[in-house]
Design an enzyme around this catalytic site. Structure first.
Site, PDB file in Angstrom:
ATOM      1  N   HIS A  20      93.812 -28.875 -28.048  1.00 12.20           N
ATOM      2  CA  HIS A  20      94.655 -27.693 -28.230  1.00 12.20           C
ATOM      3  C   HIS A  20      94.742 -27.280 -29.694  1.00 12.20           C
ATOM      4  O   HIS A  20      94.995 -26.127 -29.988  1.00 12.20           O
ATOM      5  CB  HIS A  20      96.064 -27.942 -27.676  1.00 12.20           C
ATOM      6  CG  HIS A  20      96.101 -27.937 -26.177  1.00 12.20           C
ATOM      7  ND1 HIS A  20      95.460 -26.985 -25.417  1.00 12.20           N
ATOM      8  CD2 HIS A  20      96.712 -28.760 -25.288  1.00 12.20           C
ATOM      9  CE1 HIS A  20      95.663 -27.224 -24.135  1.00 12.20           C
ATOM     10  NE2 HIS A  20      96.411 -28.299 -24.027  1.00 12.20           N
ATOM     11  N   TYR A  51      95.418 -34.698 -25.642  1.00 13.03           N
ATOM     12  CA  TYR A  51      96.619 -35.444 -25.233  1.00 13.03           C
ATOM     13  C   TYR A  51      96.434 -36.945 -25.530  1.00 13.03           C
ATOM     14  O   TYR A  51      95.398 -37.369 -26.034  1.00 13.03           O
ATOM     15  CB  TYR A  51      96.921 -35.186 -23.749  1.00 13.03           C
ATOM     16  CG  TYR A  51      97.350 -33.758 -23.475  1.00 13.03           C
ATOM     17  CD1 TYR A  51      98.509 -33.246 -24.048  1.00 13.03           C
ATOM     18  CD2 TYR A  51      96.596 -32.918 -22.670  1.00 13.03           C
ATOM     19  CE1 TYR A  51      98.911 -31.932 -23.815  1.00 13.03           C
ATOM     20  CE2 TYR A  51      96.983 -31.607 -22.431  1.00 13.03           C
ATOM     21  CZ  TYR A  51      98.144 -31.115 -23.003  1.00 13.03           C
ATOM     22  OH  TYR A  51      98.535 -29.817 -22.781  1.00 13.03           O
ATOM     23  N   ALA A  83      97.747   0.834 -13.211  1.00 10.30           N
ATOM     24  CA  ALA A  83      99.035   0.929 -12.502  1.00 10.30           C
ATOM     25  C   ALA A  83      98.853   1.736 -11.217  1.00 10.30           C
ATOM     26  O   ALA A  83      99.272   1.310 -10.128  1.00 10.30           O
ATOM     27  CB  ALA A  83     100.093   1.559 -13.405  1.00 10.30           C
ATOM     28  N   GLU A 114      91.721 -32.429 -23.962  1.00  6.35           N
ATOM     29  CA  GLU A 114      92.537 -31.374 -24.601  1.00  6.35           C
ATOM     30  C   GLU A 114      93.426 -31.911 -25.736  1.00  6.35           C
ATOM     31  O   GLU A 114      94.351 -31.242 -26.171  1.00  6.35           O
ATOM     32  CB  GLU A 114      93.421 -30.615 -23.584  1.00  6.35           C
ATOM     33  CG  GLU A 114      92.833 -30.363 -22.209  1.00  6.35           C
ATOM     34  CD  GLU A 114      91.551 -29.567 -22.231  1.00  6.35           C
ATOM     35  OE1 GLU A 114      90.517 -30.180 -21.895  1.00  6.35           O
ATOM     36  OE2 GLU A 114      91.554 -28.387 -22.583  1.00  6.35           O
ATOM     37  N   ARG A 128      89.611 -36.649 -16.497  1.00  6.80           N
ATOM     38  CA  ARG A 128      89.188 -35.475 -17.275  1.00  6.80           C
ATOM     39  C   ARG A 128      88.926 -35.924 -18.697  1.00  6.80           C
ATOM     40  O   ARG A 128      89.845 -36.293 -19.435  1.00  6.80           O
ATOM     41  CB  ARG A 128      90.254 -34.376 -17.227  1.00  6.80           C
ATOM     42  CG  ARG A 128      89.735 -33.108 -17.853  1.00  6.80           C
ATOM     43  CD  ARG A 128      90.389 -31.876 -17.315  1.00  6.80           C
ATOM     44  NE  ARG A 128      89.658 -30.705 -17.785  1.00  6.80           N
ATOM     45  CZ  ARG A 128      90.198 -29.525 -17.987  1.00  6.80           C
ATOM     46  NH1 ARG A 128      91.471 -29.333 -17.730  1.00  6.80           N
ATOM     47  NH2 ARG A 128      89.470 -28.516 -18.415  1.00  6.80           N
ATOM     48  N   GLU A 143     105.406  -0.758 -26.141  1.00  7.20           N
ATOM     49  CA  GLU A 143     105.358  -2.169 -25.746  1.00  7.20           C
ATOM     50  C   GLU A 143     104.937  -2.379 -24.306  1.00  7.20           C
ATOM     51  O   GLU A 143     105.258  -3.387 -23.687  1.00  7.20           O
ATOM     52  CB  GLU A 143     106.716  -2.844 -25.979  1.00  7.20           C
ATOM     53  CG  GLU A 143     107.000  -3.003 -27.458  1.00  7.20           C
ATOM     54  CD  GLU A 143     108.374  -3.558 -27.720  1.00  7.20           C
ATOM     55  OE1 GLU A 143     108.890  -4.264 -26.839  1.00  7.20           O
ATOM     56  OE2 GLU A 143     108.915  -3.275 -28.802  1.00  7.20           O
ATOM     57  N   ARG A 167      90.012 -39.326 -35.138  1.00  5.53           N
ATOM     58  CA  ARG A 167      90.825 -38.300 -35.804  1.00  5.53           C
ATOM     59  C   ARG A 167      92.294 -38.728 -35.839  1.00  5.53           C
ATOM     60  O   ARG A 167      92.971 -38.545 -36.831  1.00  5.53           O
ATOM     61  CB  ARG A 167      90.687 -36.983 -35.038  1.00  5.53           C
ATOM     62  CG  ARG A 167      91.557 -35.855 -35.576  1.00  5.53           C
ATOM     63  CD  ARG A 167      91.317 -34.606 -34.745  1.00  5.53           C
ATOM     64  NE  ARG A 167      92.168 -33.506 -35.109  1.00  5.53           N
ATOM     65  CZ  ARG A 167      91.961 -32.678 -36.138  1.00  5.53           C
ATOM     66  NH1 ARG A 167      90.923 -32.868 -36.920  1.00  5.53           N
ATOM     67  NH2 ARG A 167      92.775 -31.680 -36.380  1.00  5.53           N
ATOM     68  N   GLN A 194      97.302 -13.490 -20.670  1.00  6.75           N
ATOM     69  CA  GLN A 194      98.554 -12.791 -20.945  1.00  6.75           C
ATOM     70  C   GLN A 194      99.715 -13.195 -20.047  1.00  6.75           C
ATOM     71  O   GLN A 194     100.824 -13.368 -20.517  1.00  6.75           O
ATOM     72  CB  GLN A 194      98.329 -11.282 -20.831  1.00  6.75           C
ATOM     73  CG  GLN A 194      98.142 -10.623 -22.177  1.00  6.75           C
ATOM     74  CD  GLN A 194      97.815  -9.168 -22.028  1.00  6.75           C
ATOM     75  OE1 GLN A 194      96.643  -8.790 -21.982  1.00  6.75           O
ATOM     76  NE2 GLN A 194      98.822  -8.337 -21.947  1.00  6.75           N
TER      77      GLN A 194
END
Ligand code: NAP
Ligand code: SF4
Length: 669
Positions: A255, A169, A387, A167, A217, A652, A178, A342
């Site tokens: 990322h 790190y 809902a 990812e 990983r 919203e 890179r 989300q």
């Protein structure tokens, strides 16, 4: 009964232990890792997933020293006191019959603080901080810190560690030219660039002995310019195997990559071929990851030999019982992660505690309980959008007698529209889950039943109004013109758009509508890779290849009144918005901000922008100007009445807030 998932649920031996199945709960940063006073909550979170059958849990990342922290207050594993706190986590998981490994993560130049360090002093495009280039002595010290963190994890009762080498790190920064521009023994060809990773594994193995899992990983596809090729990645994987890892986990994309890797826009299991390629070159077990969210896909990956185990992270936020339900042949009951980000990643990136849109209990296990009621009541729920569905099924699950009224002929509300948008097919699974919950909890569902105000008065002890929203019709001259279509009519295919289209409103639904108008349906992983320029065999650096997008089928303008087009077209999600915006640009959408709508007539949409009058000569104008609450069934002042979701507040409001509000109410009723 024969196992419904015989390969996925078969045991596997790893180092000193045997896992009962091939399902790993992958590492997730929930926000509970950062302070030890949250470890009670974190232990409860892990305990539920362990009890639900995850064979091996990987914690969120803990830094081996303070410079390696992701943020100023991120969790570290640097001393015995920290190890003592971690005992609470390991005990919870072991008591529930599972295994747990601690992830060691050095953020390198991704750290969000001024003391960051990396292979070279090169700032990442997603961080404001320029790292310090590590000296030879500092590199050796950090290798020792990894070994110390592993030894402390062992003392804390962990079954192993995962070393985070993907990812983008720190370890990844050393692995790839890179970021690694060094000319000493830690930089140059791949043999030198991998030296940090190999020495870390050797040092860790030396400290912890053989009876301890060491998972690594590795970034199989960097998806950034200057990233590694597959040949280089395989060389690293083989050297890691030689250095003593127990198993290799797949990482996909840095990322800072501008190719989505886990959002709903990515086809399921899109990167399995990269894992399969690496697995063919190794003897140690290999784990597949990324956009795997059903037991059916996971079974297929293991059965086909593409991987030995499967790692899923967000699916365990969505449903802690994922494995138990699969094993019991109840996969239709699984609350499937819809890859929306989300409530999990978007929150984590705002430094808030993660949760889950479809499961608001995630990371709140000690605060939000659905205990059986001692006093069953008669409850009416009006409206079967998400809902209403959440309120009805949770209340019924607690022992209440629930009747759910829905005016249309199907459950789902706005979710029924969302699932028609290309790339949001997974939303269907949420409705499949609710269908199954309605059946198992005994909710009495009445479709085609519109409730008039006051109609339910005395028949129920409580009435939950979840009647949702209706599209807002803005006041524009000519709004009744035949070329005007509401987003709901468009997506439900009651109306068809022409070949030139203006979309009024650039919120989440405006973006969805553009995708609906332009994207192709159900892309195969290969077609998706062609569209985004991904080569899963990474023949060139980073697995990038020239993108070959299909020509868009129509011309679309996306419009908003607010000035400033910088974030326009990205929708509400921080971690997914950039990909939506990129996709719209690629499909040729013209975005205009600061627009004043003047009129709609036979010539098209007349607007004023930057002080100039223009007429967009469009065949269709789609209205995505937000919503208004539907509140006709509400009787004000009736204490038995509860209003939730879009009926409570349309502006919203989104599915996450609606489901959370419904769950909290249903837990109280
Ligand atoms: P929204 O996000 O509120 O956007 C409505 C858009 O319409 C705004 O951009 C607004 O921009 C414009 N607008 C408002 N009143 C207007 C008027 N009178 N005339 C012309 N334009 C007007 O609403 P939405 O797009 O309908 O989405 C509803 C909810 O669902 C939101 O909370 C959204 O986050 C959520 N959602 C999320 C996703 C997702 O992928 N995560 C997808 C879809 C929806 P201007 O006023 O600047 O023109
Ligand atoms: Fe999955 Fe969305 Fe829940 Fe995150 S919030 S776990 S992406 S369903």
């Amino acid at each position: 009964m024969a196992s419904p998932f015989p390969h996925l649920l078969a045991p596997i031996a790893l180092a000193h232990l045997t896992l009962p199945n091939r399902v790993i709960m992958g590492s997730m940063h929930t926000g509970l890792e950062d302070h030890c006073w949250h470890f009670g909550r974190l232990a409860a979170f892990y305990r539920e997933r362990a009890a639900g059958g995850a064979a091996l849990i990987v914690t969120g990342g803990f830094a081996p020293d303070w410079r390696g922290r992701l943020s100023p207050f991120a969790g570290t594993m640097t001393n015995r006191a920290a190890a003592l706190w971690h005992r609470r986590l390991t005990r919870a998981v072991h008591d529930a019959g599972s295994r747990i490994v601690m992830q060691i993560l050095h953020a390198g130049r991704y750290g969000y603080h001024p003391l960051v360090e990396s292979a070279t002093a090169l700032r990442s495009p997603i961080s404001p901080f320029t790292p310090r280039a590590m000296s030879d002595a500092r590199i050796r010290r950090v290798i020792g810190h990894f070994a110390r963190a592993a030894a402390l994890a062992q003392a804390a009762g962990y079954d192993g560690v995962e070393i985070m080498g993907s990812e983008g790190y720190l370890i990844n920064q050393f692995l790839s030219s890179r970021v690694n521009h060094r000319t000493d023994r830690w930089g140059g060809g791949i043999d030198a660039r991998m030296r940090v990773a190999i020495e870390i594994v050797r040092a860790v193995r030396e400290r912890v002995g053989d009876a301890f899992v060491v998972m690594f990983r590795l970034s199989l596809l960097d998806l950034v310019e200057g990233g590694n090729t597959m040949a280089e990645t395989i060389a690293v994987a083989q050297a890691l195997e030689h250095a003593g890892i127990t198993l290799l986990n797949s990482g996909i994309g840095w990322h800072e990559a501008r190719i989505p890797t886990i959002g709903t826009i990515v086809p399921r299991a899109a990167f399995r071929e990269a894992t399969a390629t690496v697995k063919r070159a190794l003897r140690v077990p290999v784990v597949a990851s990324n956009r795997i969210n059903t037991p059916e896909i996971a079974e297929d990956i293991v059965a086909s030999g593409d991987a030995d185990l499967v790692s899923m992270a967000r699916p365990f936020l969505a449903d802690p019982q994922f494995v138990a339900k699969a094993a019991a042949g109840r996969s239709a009951d699984i609350n499937t992660c819809i890859a929306c980000n989300q409530a999990c990643l978007d929150r984590t990136f705002r430094n808030q505690r993660a949760s889950c849109l479809v499961n608001p209990r995630a990371c709140r296990e000690t605060e939000l309980g659905y205990a059986m009621t001692g006093t069953p009541r008669r409850i009416a729920v009006v409206g079967a959008g998400v809902a209403g569905l959440a309120a009805a099924t949770i209340a019924a699950g607690r022992g209440h007698r629930v009747t759910l009224f829905e005016a249309s002929d199907a459950i789902g509300g706005q979710f029924r529209l969302a699932m028609e948008v290309p790339g949001k097919e997974d939303f269907r699974d949420t409705l499949r889950y609710f269908d199954s919950r309605i059946a198992t909890t005994g909710v009495d569902l009445r479709l085609n039943r519109r409730i008039a105000q006051g109609e339910l008065a005395d028949a129920f002890d409580a009435v939950v109004i979840a009647t949702g929203v209706t599209p807002r019709i803005p006041e524009i001259d000519g709004i009744d013109h035949r070329k005007v279509i509401s987003y709901a009519d468009l997506i439900a295919r009651r109306r068809i758009a022409g070949s030139t289209v203006a979309v009024i409103g650039a919120g989440g639904i405006g973006v969805d509508v553009c995708t609906f108008l332009l994207a192709r349906y159900a892309l195969s992983p290969q077609a998706w890779c062609d569209e985004w320029g991904v080569d899963v065999h990474a023949r060139e650096a980073g697995g990038l290849t020239p993108a070959t997008p299909m020509p868009p089928p129509r011309k679309v303008w996306l419009l908003q009144r607010r000035p400033g087009s910088k974030r326009m077209g990205s929708g509400p999600g921080k971690t997914t918005g950039w990909a939506h915006r990129l996709a719209l640009k690629r499909m040729g959408v013209t975005m205009l901000a600061g627009v004043e709508y003047r009129a709609i007539d036979d010539h098209g949409l007349r607007i004023r922008v930057d002080g100039t009058e223009r007429c967009l000569a469009v065949d269709s104008v789609i209205i995505c100007a937000g919503q208004e609450s539907v509140r006709d069934a509400i009787v004000t002042g009736d204490p038995r009445m509860h209003v939730i979701g879009g009926a409570y507040r349309a502006s919203e409001l989104d599915a996450e807030a609606a489901i959370r509000q419904a769950a909290e109410l249903a837990a109280r009723l």
